[in-house]
Design a protein around this motif. Structure first.
Motif, PDB file in Angstrom:
ATOM      1  N   ASP A 217      14.444   9.137   4.398  1.00 35.75           N
ATOM      2  CA  ASP A 217      14.572   8.567   5.745  1.00 35.75           C
ATOM      3  C   ASP A 217      14.886   7.078   5.605  1.00 35.75           C
ATOM      4  OD1 ASP A 217      14.551   7.965   8.400  1.00 35.75           O
ATOM      5  OD2 ASP A 217      12.430   8.433   8.723  1.00 35.75           O
ATOM      6  N   CYS A 218      16.004   6.667   6.166  1.00 36.45           N
ATOM      7  CA  CYS A 218      16.401   5.248   6.085  1.00 36.45           C
ATOM      8  C   CYS A 218      15.473   4.337   6.873  1.00 36.45           C
ATOM      9  CB  CYS A 218      17.836   5.083   6.579  1.00 36.45           C
ATOM     10  SG  CYS A 218      19.073   5.948   5.585  1.00 36.45           S
ATOM     11  N   GLU A 219      14.744   4.876   7.835  1.00 44.38           N
ATOM     12  CA  GLU A 219      13.845   4.067   8.657  1.00 44.38           C
ATOM     13  C   GLU A 219      12.482   3.844   8.013  1.00 44.38           C
ATOM     14  OE1 GLU A 219      14.771   2.549  11.273  1.00 44.38           O
ATOM     15  OE2 GLU A 219      16.745   3.501  11.503  1.00 44.38           O
ATOM     16  N   LEU A 220      12.213   4.501   6.904  1.00 45.75           N
ATOM     17  CA  LEU A 220      10.926   4.328   6.233  1.00 45.75           C
ATOM     18  C   LEU A 220      10.890   2.970   5.545  1.00 45.75           C
ATOM     19  CD1 LEU A 220       8.182   5.437   5.358  1.00 45.75           C
ATOM     20  CD2 LEU A 220       9.310   6.485   3.391  1.00 45.75           C
ATOM     21  N   GLY A 221       9.980   2.117   5.978  1.00 40.68           N
ATOM     22  CA  GLY A 221       9.878   0.789   5.407  1.00 40.68           C
ATOM     23  C   GLY A 221       9.126   0.778   4.092  1.00 40.68           C
ATOM     24  N   LEU A 222       9.330  -0.291   3.350  1.00 45.72           N
ATOM     25  CA  LEU A 222       8.660  -0.424   2.062  1.00 45.72           C
ATOM     26  C   LEU A 222       7.138  -0.552   2.201  1.00 45.72           C
ATOM     27  CD1 LEU A 222       9.079  -0.710  -1.021  1.00 45.72           C
ATOM     28  CD2 LEU A 222       9.212  -3.175  -0.659  1.00 45.72           C
ATOM     29  N   PRO A 223       6.590  -1.276   3.188  1.00 47.56           N
ATOM     30  CA  PRO A 223       5.118  -1.353   3.309  1.00 47.56           C
ATOM     31  C   PRO A 223       4.467   0.004   3.527  1.00 47.56           C
ATOM     32  CG  PRO A 223       6.152  -3.113   4.572  1.00 47.56           C
ATOM     33  CD  PRO A 223       7.249  -2.209   4.140  1.00 47.56           C
ATOM     34  N   GLU A 224       5.069   0.849   4.387  1.00 47.37           N
ATOM     35  CA  GLU A 224       4.493   2.169   4.627  1.00 47.37           C
ATOM     36  C   GLU A 224       4.552   3.033   3.371  1.00 47.37           C
ATOM     37  OE1 GLU A 224       6.723   0.762   6.554  1.00 47.37           O
ATOM     38  OE2 GLU A 224       5.613   0.374   8.419  1.00 47.37           O
ATOM     39  N   PHE A 225       5.669   2.954   2.649  1.00 48.67           N
ATOM     40  CA  PHE A 225       5.804   3.740   1.420  1.00 48.67           C
ATOM     41  C   PHE A 225       4.754   3.328   0.399  1.00 48.67           C
ATOM     42  CE2 PHE A 225       7.467   4.696  -2.752  1.00 48.67           C
ATOM     43  CZ  PHE A 225       8.045   5.943  -2.604  1.00 48.67           C
ATOM     44  N   MET A 226       4.597   2.034   0.196  1.00 49.56           N
ATOM     45  CA  MET A 226       3.642   1.549  -0.802  1.00 49.56           C
ATOM     46  C   MET A 226       2.198   1.796  -0.366  1.00 49.56           C
ATOM     47  SD  MET A 226       5.375  -1.976  -2.205  1.00 49.56           S
ATOM     48  CE  MET A 226       4.127  -2.039  -3.482  1.00 49.56           C
ATOM     49  N   GLU A 227       1.937   1.723   0.941  1.00 53.20           N
ATOM     50  CA  GLU A 227       0.574   1.973   1.414  1.00 53.20           C
ATOM     51  C   GLU A 227       0.161   3.415   1.181  1.00 53.20           C
ATOM     52  OE1 GLU A 227      -2.170   1.248   5.427  1.00 53.20           O
ATOM     53  OE2 GLU A 227       0.022   0.991   5.500  1.00 53.20           O
ATOM     54  N   LEU A 228       1.073   4.344   1.460  1.00 54.81           N
ATOM     55  CA  LEU A 228       0.747   5.756   1.236  1.00 54.81           C
ATOM     56  C   LEU A 228       0.646   6.061  -0.256  1.00 54.81           C
ATOM     57  CD1 LEU A 228       0.242   8.562   2.298  1.00 54.81           C
ATOM     58  CD2 LEU A 228       2.706   8.906   2.498  1.00 54.81           C
ATOM     59  N   ALA A 229       1.523   5.470  -1.063  1.00 51.62           N
ATOM     60  CA  ALA A 229       1.450   5.711  -2.506  1.00 51.62           C
ATOM     61  C   ALA A 229       0.177   5.132  -3.106  1.00 51.62           C
ATOM     62  CB  ALA A 229       2.678   5.112  -3.192  1.00 51.62           C
ATOM     63  N   GLY A 230      -0.287   4.004  -2.582  1.00 53.84           N
ATOM     64  CA  GLY A 230      -1.494   3.392  -3.098  1.00 53.84           C
ATOM     65  C   GLY A 230      -2.776   3.892  -2.477  1.00 53.84           C
ATOM     66  N   ALA A 231      -2.669   4.770  -1.475  1.00 59.52           N
ATOM     67  CA  ALA A 231      -3.884   5.306  -0.848  1.00 59.52           C
ATOM     68  C   ALA A 231      -4.655   6.228  -1.784  1.00 59.52           C
ATOM     69  CB  ALA A 231      -3.521   6.051   0.445  1.00 59.52           C
ATOM     70  N   VAL A 232      -3.963   6.816  -2.737  1.00 53.63           N
ATOM     71  CA  VAL A 232      -4.609   7.689  -3.719  1.00 53.63           C
ATOM     72  C   VAL A 232      -5.018   6.847  -4.928  1.00 53.63           C
ATOM     73  CG1 VAL A 232      -4.302   9.724  -5.157  1.00 53.63           C
ATOM     74  CG2 VAL A 232      -3.190   9.599  -2.940  1.00 53.63           C
ATOM     75  N   PRO A 233      -6.216   7.006  -5.443  1.00 50.80           N
ATOM     76  CA  PRO A 233      -6.604   6.250  -6.646  1.00 50.80           C
ATOM     77  C   PRO A 233      -5.677   6.554  -7.815  1.00 50.80           C
ATOM     78  CG  PRO A 233      -8.526   7.266  -5.620  1.00 50.80           C
ATOM     79  CD  PRO A 233      -7.334   7.817  -4.912  1.00 50.80           C
ATOM     80  N   ALA A 234      -5.471   5.539  -8.665  1.00 51.87           N
ATOM     81  CA  ALA A 234      -4.543   5.693  -9.791  1.00 51.87           C
ATOM     82  C   ALA A 234      -5.019   6.770 -10.764  1.00 51.87           C
ATOM     83  CB  ALA A 234      -4.370   4.360 -10.511  1.00 51.87           C
ATOM     84  N   GLN A 235      -6.341   6.885 -10.941  1.00 46.66           N
ATOM     85  CA  GLN A 235      -6.859   7.876 -11.886  1.00 46.66           C
ATOM     86  C   GLN A 235      -6.741   9.306 -11.359  1.00 46.66           C
ATOM     87  OE1 GLN A 235      -8.568   5.431 -10.541  1.00 46.66           O
ATOM     88  NE2 GLN A 235     -10.427   6.162  -9.514  1.00 46.66           N
ATOM     89  N   ALA A 236      -6.396   9.460 -10.083  1.00 48.57           N
ATOM     90  CA  ALA A 236      -6.251  10.810  -9.524  1.00 48.57           C
ATOM     91  C   ALA A 236      -4.951  11.471  -9.951  1.00 48.57           C
ATOM     92  CB  ALA A 236      -6.327  10.762  -7.998  1.00 48.57           C
ATOM     93  N   ARG A 237      -4.000  10.690 -10.438  1.00 49.53           N
ATOM     94  CA  ARG A 237      -2.723  11.248 -10.872  1.00 49.53           C
ATOM     95  C   ARG A 237      -2.788  11.574 -12.359  1.00 49.53           C
ATOM     96  NH1 ARG A 237      -0.790   7.251  -7.084  1.00 49.53           N
ATOM     97  NH2 ARG A 237       0.488   8.243  -5.461  1.00 49.53           N
ATOM     98  N   ALA A 238      -2.696  12.849 -12.663  1.00 43.48           N
ATOM     99  CA  ALA A 238      -2.655  13.248 -14.069  1.00 43.48           C
ATOM    100  C   ALA A 238      -1.337  12.853 -14.704  1.00 43.48           C
ATOM    101  CB  ALA A 238      -2.871  14.759 -14.191  1.00 43.48           C
ATOM    102  N   THR A 239      -0.279  12.845 -13.933  1.00 42.42           N
ATOM    103  CA  THR A 239       1.043  12.407 -14.373  1.00 42.42           C
ATOM    104  C   THR A 239       1.715  11.671 -13.218  1.00 42.42           C
ATOM    105  OG1 THR A 239       3.224  13.145 -15.138  1.00 42.42           O
ATOM    106  CG2 THR A 239       1.996  14.652 -13.731  1.00 42.42           C
TER     107      THR A 239
END
Length: 423
Positions: A217-239
């Motif tokens: 989506d071209c309307e998706l801003g960078l702050p929203e993308f980074m906020e959702l990506a950072g909402a999950v703890p880093a250790q929760a991603r196995a890969t």
């Protein structure tokens, strides 16, 4: 004309008050006598008073709601409860919208207090319909809390709820709602501590897949993308392969992202958690900053060295030399530790060397770009200088410089004759 229908006998429906059969429940709900939502609420209260389990209450509510609104049912071809009162005139679109909205709000109020009484898929469909009809925020917040509690059981197709706002610049998907759901899930996990690590891993995988879909989506801003990506703890991603795929998709779609923003995005990725396939793709990805590519290459080198060290240590422990005494084995283990420390020191030196090379490459790129900008002016200056050096008589030499020619090596007499002949 309103017809009053008496409440059905719950004792006849549920003889043992705790084990109702699904056939009896469906036959009772399919009865055309229960068409009024108020009548359904009264009947449901009578059933609750009999001590029926919450999961059975939830199944009754989901079945009844799916009969009224087909969008709440997983079966697409299901039709709503037919209205047998043919004498009532057809309702307008506004009246139908208000009636459906009131029905949804009533369904939310009669949900059992237990969070696991209603399936998560039904709650997500209920939330989607509530957002579509503009249900009051208090009811939507209640449904969001219930969904957040069981977000690890949600499917990607169900959480891709469209954004029904008509404001210009809004995204296709309701990304803000997804951010709220993920943050509430993480908060509940921290507060209660009842979650398993598998549930958090599922949510992280769900978020990465959602980001990959929303990134187009071209309307998706960078702050929203980074906020959702950072909402999950880093250790929760196995890969981090899923996160890398989402970031790469975002960079493909948003070509106007600045260099600094690219660096901010790539900081979300842990190069140590990338698989071999993702690392190979990242090493050849020209959309990534140079520093990120170097980090990926260095991570692969570190993995290779650690794998070699592990295999060596495994071979040493697997087949020890029986002729060595304990003191010699201890000495060999000390040597192995010293070798490992030396390897770590070498890796640190390689990191600093790669960083210096990265800075040198960046400075060279900047110099090349400056030279390209001044290329045409430099060429013009060189051509004008050459033209000034060409003489008028076409010989290619300046006449004033003929007498200043350096003679060839030889005897003095010959050089003097060469000068007299030229004069």
């Amino acid at each position: 004309m309103n017809h009053h229908h008496p409440s059905p006998d719950t004792t006849a429906i549920f003889p043992d008050n705790n084990n109702p059969t699904s056939l009896a429940t469906k036959c009772w709900l399919d009865d055309a006598s229960i068409l009024d939502i108020d009548q359904f609420v009264k009947t449901l209260s009578a059933i609750k008073s009999k001590g029926v389990r919450p999961d059975l209450i939830g199944s009754i509510i989901t079945h009844y709601a799916s009969k009224w609104i087909p969008e709440l049912s997983p079966e697409s071809g299901q039709s709503p409860i037919p209205n047998h009162s043919h004498q009532s005139p057809p309702q307008s679109a506004t009246a139908t919208w208000l009636k459906t909205r009131f029905f949804l709000e009533t369904i939310v109020t009669v949900l059992p207090p237990e969070n696991d009484a209603v399936p998560c898929t039904f709650l997500l469909r209920l939330l989607k319909k509530a957002n579509m009809l503009g249900v009051d925020s208090s009811y939507r917040e209640e449904v969001e809390k219930r969904v957040a509690w069981r977000l690890d059981q949600a499917a990607l197709k169900e959480v891709m709820i469209p954004c029904f706002s008509h404001v210009r610049g809004t995204t296709l998907l309701d990304v803000e709602m997804m951010i709220r759901l993920v943050k509430r899930y993480v908060e509940m996990d921290v507060e209660h501590g009842l979650r398993s690590g598998v549930g958090m891993f599922k949510v992280a995988k769900l978020v990465d897949a959602y980001l990959a879909e929303a990134a187009v989506d071209c309307e998706l801003g960078l702050p929203e993308f980074m906020e959702l990506a950072g909402a999950v703890p880093a250790q929760a991603r196995a890969t981090d392969d899923g996160l890398y795929r989402a970031i790469d998709t975002y960079l493909k779609t948003h070509v106007n992202v600045t260099k600094q923003e690219r660096k901010m995005l790539c900081k979300l990725i842990d190069s140590q958690k990338l698989s071999m396939e993702a690392s190979l793709h990242a090493a050849q990805n020209d959309r990534l900053p140079v520093r990120s590519v170097i980090q990926v290459l260095f991570s692969e080198q570190t993995k290779l060295h650690s794998h070699i060290d592990w295999s060596r240590s495994f071979s040493v422990t697997k087949s020890p030399n029986p002729g060595l005494d304990p003191h010699e084995r201890c000495h060999s283990s000390r040597e192995l530790a010293m070798v490992q420390q030396m390897e770590i020191k070498k890796l640190k030196e390689n990191v600093s060397r790669l960083e210096r090379q990265c800075h040198m490459m960046q400075s060279q790129i900047e110099k090349l770009s400056e030279k390209k900008r001044g290329f045409f002016s430099w060429r013009k200056f060189a051509m004008s200088t050459t033209l000034r050096e060409i003489s008028v008589d076409g010989t290619g030499f300046d006449s004033s410089s003929i007498g200043k020619q350096t003679p060839m090596k030889g005897k003095k007499g010959r050089s003097k004759k060469w000068r007299q002949s030229m004069s």
